[in-house]
Scaffold this active site. Sequence first.
Site, PDB file in Angstrom:
ATOM      1  N   LYS A 261     -26.553  38.783   5.959  1.00 29.78           N
ATOM      2  CA  LYS A 261     -27.564  39.729   6.449  1.00 29.78           C
ATOM      3  C   LYS A 261     -28.651  38.953   7.190  1.00 29.78           C
ATOM      4  O   LYS A 261     -29.285  38.060   6.630  1.00 29.78           O
ATOM      5  CB  LYS A 261     -28.185  40.508   5.283  1.00 29.78           C
ATOM      6  CG  LYS A 261     -29.379  41.383   5.688  1.00 29.78           C
ATOM      7  CD  LYS A 261     -29.907  42.251   4.544  1.00 29.78           C
ATOM      8  CE  LYS A 261     -31.210  42.950   4.919  1.00 29.78           C
ATOM      9  NZ  LYS A 261     -31.764  43.774   3.833  1.00 29.78           N
ATOM     10  N   ASP A 266     -38.035  42.897   8.387  1.00 28.58           N
ATOM     11  CA  ASP A 266     -37.743  44.233   7.875  1.00 28.58           C
ATOM     12  C   ASP A 266     -39.052  44.975   7.607  1.00 28.58           C
ATOM     13  O   ASP A 266     -39.658  44.847   6.551  1.00 28.58           O
ATOM     14  CB  ASP A 266     -36.902  44.133   6.588  1.00 28.58           C
ATOM     15  CG  ASP A 266     -36.539  45.509   6.035  1.00 28.58           C
ATOM     16  OD1 ASP A 266     -36.748  46.511   6.755  1.00 28.58           O
ATOM     17  OD2 ASP A 266     -36.024  45.572   4.897  1.00 28.58           O
ATOM     18  N   LYS A 273     -42.474  50.277   5.266  1.00 28.04           N
ATOM     19  CA  LYS A 273     -42.864  49.699   3.976  1.00 28.04           C
ATOM     20  C   LYS A 273     -44.380  49.636   3.866  1.00 28.04           C
ATOM     21  O   LYS A 273     -45.070  49.501   4.883  1.00 28.04           O
ATOM     22  CB  LYS A 273     -42.336  48.259   3.873  1.00 28.04           C
ATOM     23  CG  LYS A 273     -40.852  48.109   3.640  1.00 28.04           C
ATOM     24  CD  LYS A 273     -40.484  46.627   3.578  1.00 28.04           C
ATOM     25  CE  LYS A 273     -38.986  46.415   3.467  1.00 28.04           C
ATOM     26  NZ  LYS A 273     -38.399  46.878   2.207  1.00 28.04           N
ATOM     27  N   ASP A 284     -35.773  38.273   5.222  1.00 25.20           N
ATOM     28  CA  ASP A 284     -34.648  39.206   5.138  1.00 25.20           C
ATOM     29  C   ASP A 284     -33.428  38.748   5.940  1.00 25.20           C
ATOM     30  O   ASP A 284     -32.448  39.480   6.061  1.00 25.20           O
ATOM     31  CB  ASP A 284     -35.101  40.603   5.579  1.00 25.20           C
ATOM     32  CG  ASP A 284     -34.421  41.717   4.800  1.00 25.20           C
ATOM     33  OD1 ASP A 284     -33.858  41.436   3.738  1.00 25.20           O
ATOM     34  OD2 ASP A 284     -34.444  42.869   5.281  1.00 25.20           O
ATOM     35  N   ASP A 343     -35.084  52.146   5.728  1.00 20.15           N
ATOM     36  CA  ASP A 343     -35.342  50.870   5.042  1.00 20.15           C
ATOM     37  C   ASP A 343     -34.085  50.343   4.346  1.00 20.15           C
ATOM     38  O   ASP A 343     -34.063  49.212   3.887  1.00 20.15           O
ATOM     39  CB  ASP A 343     -36.490  51.051   4.040  1.00 20.15           C
ATOM     40  CG  ASP A 343     -37.118  49.729   3.624  1.00 20.15           C
ATOM     41  OD1 ASP A 343     -36.797  48.701   4.263  1.00 20.15           O
ATOM     42  OD2 ASP A 343     -37.917  49.741   2.679  1.00 20.15           O
ATOM     43  N   GLU A 345     -31.507  49.282   5.693  1.00 20.97           N
ATOM     44  CA  GLU A 345     -30.893  48.837   6.952  1.00 20.97           C
ATOM     45  C   GLU A 345     -29.873  47.728   6.754  1.00 20.97           C
ATOM     46  O   GLU A 345     -28.963  47.569   7.567  1.00 20.97           O
ATOM     47  CB  GLU A 345     -31.990  48.366   7.915  1.00 20.97           C
ATOM     48  CG  GLU A 345     -32.477  46.920   7.746  1.00 20.97           C
ATOM     49  CD  GLU A 345     -33.113  46.629   6.381  1.00 20.97           C
ATOM     50  OE1 GLU A 345     -33.598  47.581   5.741  1.00 20.97           O
ATOM     51  OE2 GLU A 345     -33.115  45.470   5.956  1.00 20.97           O
ATOM     52  N   ARG A 347     -27.429  47.245   4.640  1.00 18.49           N
ATOM     53  CA  ARG A 347     -26.032  47.670   4.477  1.00 18.49           C
ATOM     54  C   ARG A 347     -25.446  48.188   5.788  1.00 18.49           C
ATOM     55  O   ARG A 347     -24.238  48.145   5.994  1.00 18.49           O
ATOM     56  CB  ARG A 347     -25.941  48.709   3.351  1.00 18.49           C
ATOM     57  CG  ARG A 347     -26.756  49.944   3.599  1.00 18.49           C
ATOM     58  CD  ARG A 347     -27.035  50.731   2.328  1.00 18.49           C
ATOM     59  NE  ARG A 347     -28.115  50.146   1.527  1.00 18.49           N
ATOM     60  CZ  ARG A 347     -28.505  50.619   0.351  1.00 18.49           C
ATOM     61  NH1 ARG A 347     -27.893  51.655  -0.177  1.00 18.49           N
ATOM     62  NH2 ARG A 347     -29.485  50.046  -0.301  1.00 18.49           N
TER      63      ARG A 347
HETATM   64  N1  BES Z   1     -34.796  43.861   2.491  1.00 20.44           N
HETATM   65  C1  BES Z   1     -34.953  44.894   1.538  1.00 20.44           C
HETATM   66  C2  BES Z   1     -34.656  44.432   0.109  1.00 20.44           C
HETATM   67  C3  BES Z   1     -35.597  43.391  -0.441  1.00 20.44           C
HETATM   68  C4  BES Z   1     -36.720  43.781  -1.130  1.00 20.44           C
HETATM   69  C5  BES Z   1     -35.326  42.046  -0.292  1.00 20.44           C
HETATM   70  C6  BES Z   1     -37.583  42.821  -1.638  1.00 20.44           C
HETATM   71  C7  BES Z   1     -36.179  41.078  -0.803  1.00 20.44           C
HETATM   72  C8  BES Z   1     -37.306  41.480  -1.476  1.00 20.44           C
HETATM   73  C9  BES Z   1     -33.995  46.040   1.864  1.00 20.44           C
HETATM   74  O1  BES Z   1     -33.714  46.217   3.206  1.00 20.44           O
HETATM   75  C10 BES Z   1     -34.631  47.310   1.393  1.00 20.44           C
HETATM   76  O2  BES Z   1     -35.652  47.651   1.904  1.00 20.44           O
HETATM   77  N2  BES Z   1     -33.984  47.975   0.449  1.00 20.44           N
HETATM   78  C11 BES Z   1     -34.472  49.206  -0.078  1.00 20.44           C
HETATM   79  C12 BES Z   1     -33.317  50.175  -0.098  1.00 20.44           C
HETATM   80  C13 BES Z   1     -33.695  51.566  -0.472  1.00 20.44           C
HETATM   81  C14 BES Z   1     -34.529  52.189   0.631  1.00 20.44           C
HETATM   82  C15 BES Z   1     -32.450  52.359  -0.702  1.00 20.44           C
HETATM   83  C16 BES Z   1     -34.988  48.949  -1.490  1.00 20.44           C
HETATM   84  O3  BES Z   1     -34.327  48.208  -2.225  1.00 20.44           O
HETATM   85  O4  BES Z   1     -36.041  49.462  -1.819  1.00 20.44           O
HETATM   86 ZN    ZN Z   2     -33.901  44.562   4.391  1.00 21.65          ZN
HETATM   87 MN    MN Z   3     -35.167  47.429   4.193  1.00 17.91          MN
END
Ligand code: BES
Ligand code: ZN
Ligand code: MN
Length: 502
Positions: A261, A266, A273, A284, A343, A345, A347
């Site tokens: 990834k 992000d 966010k 990220d 968010d 993104e 996947r």
């Molecule tokens: N990049 C984030 C996940 C992340 C969070 C990595 C904190 C490192 C530290 C990912 O893209 C994300 O935002 N995931 C969301 C998914 C949700 C919206 C389904 C999450 O985990 O809140």
């Molecule tokens: Zn992310």
């Molecule tokens: Mn995200």
Amino acid sequence: MPTVALTSSEPATLAADALVIGAVSVDGVATLVRDHGLPRKAATHISSGLQTLGATGKAEEVTGFVAVPGVKAKRVLVVGLGKGTPATAPTSPEVLRRAAGAVTRTLSKKAAVALALPTTSAEAVAAVAEGAYAGSYAIRKLTAKDPAEPKVERIEVVTSLSDAALAKRVEVLGAARAWAQDLVNTPPNLLFPQSFAEQVTEKVAETKAKVTVEVLDEKALAKGGFGGILAVGQGSSRKPRLVTMTYKPRGAKASVGLVGKGITFDSGGLCIKPPTGMVTMKCDMAGAAAVAATVIAAAQLKLPVAVTGYLCLAENMPSAEAYRPSDVVTMRGGKTVEVLNTDAEGRMVMADGLALASESHPDAIIDIATLTGAQMIALGNRVAAVMANEDSLRELIAAMGTEAGEPMWPMPLPEDLRATLDTPNADIAHKGDQFGGMLTAGIFLSEFIGAPKSGKDDERIPWAHVDIAGPAWNDKAPWGHTPKGATGFGVAGLLSVLESYA
Ligand code: BES
Ligand code: ZN
Ligand code: MN
């Protein structure tokens, strides 16, 4: 970058800036381990000094001495190894790796360091050298006045073992991990999909690794039907890229696809966010950095395994052109996906990468991604999660990662969660319920894995997914060989996994 060598010389005779020996904690008092190899007068001097200073010998405690009688090195640094007895010091590779790193983290100005720690196996010797190397990482400060200087220039490990391949491997792994850290630490105004791709091309040229690099720009991505990468990248003025790195040695014993990834920043996109959650989001792309560094390391070590790395690079931004919740996107391979939260993104870009990796039918596909906040809720900041469509691959990766100093823990892909991705609007939705969010993300990714070359349509290529959301970045105080900021997590574990296929 530091050089690494093994030496069987008497530690007292080594001309080093720092000589490192170990102490165990006996009833809360630092006690030198027996096989430090120093002359008696030196050991007596240090032992009484440890007492005077109240050293405890607890893990990673560092106590320094200068002008030690009979010792050539400018300084002797005693590092705590935790509870133990002087004769049977804890020689677990992980304890030694962290201890060595804790010492070199305190050094500066291109030090030459010699380590005479209690090692009884090649793994332990390697761990000392690896830890010392990783601890020497210095963040590249972006000012003209203050160019990055590695804290350490030369690492010598005192051992009766002589093993040139071991030292070479530590150098290759150490440099690869440091490069991954540099990429992750680079601010996102300077590292974006195109510049990331350029850095990869440059690094391959600089290391002379036998790796070919192919970069798909936004036009090529559209032509190839990479809907997921394009959807995430369309909100940014800095367009997405898909980088394929191929290392294909003659007579390869196996083929492995690695997918990373690479969200260079992000913001969350339209589902933006909060500021506190955004400030670390330059990390990220840590999965893509780990993949890029591992492919180069595998090539430098001439592993007899074909490795192809896929870096899924995009910047997730809100704008008039950004993708939206409720968009339906056609992915590489033709599946349609309903977007519910911009968010989620990671996947989306990973699904395209996994579909592409499947097209060459490797023996295994491993992906690595800072994918979900749920990963950190489940396992904290130091342990990654491994999910897989095959038990043996999941166990292999968890074991190899943990042994390499990157703890990885097996997690399930419960079948009942698949139903939470059902939607009337597309083949699949990209997110389900909040609970078990890490697992649902894994289940989503599994849908993009193809069939093995000579397999039936319903068979799947062995695949594992490593979620490194927590361990990719260290927000807290440095510990062991891990600095603040980018950790380079994944490079050591993936390299060990590739070696297990060799
Ligand atoms: N990049 C984030 C996940 C992340 C969070 C990595 C904190 C490192 C530290 C990912 O893209 C994300 O935002 N995931 C969301 C998914 C949700 C919206 C389904 C999450 O985990 O809140
Ligand atoms: Zn992310
Ligand atoms: Mn995200």
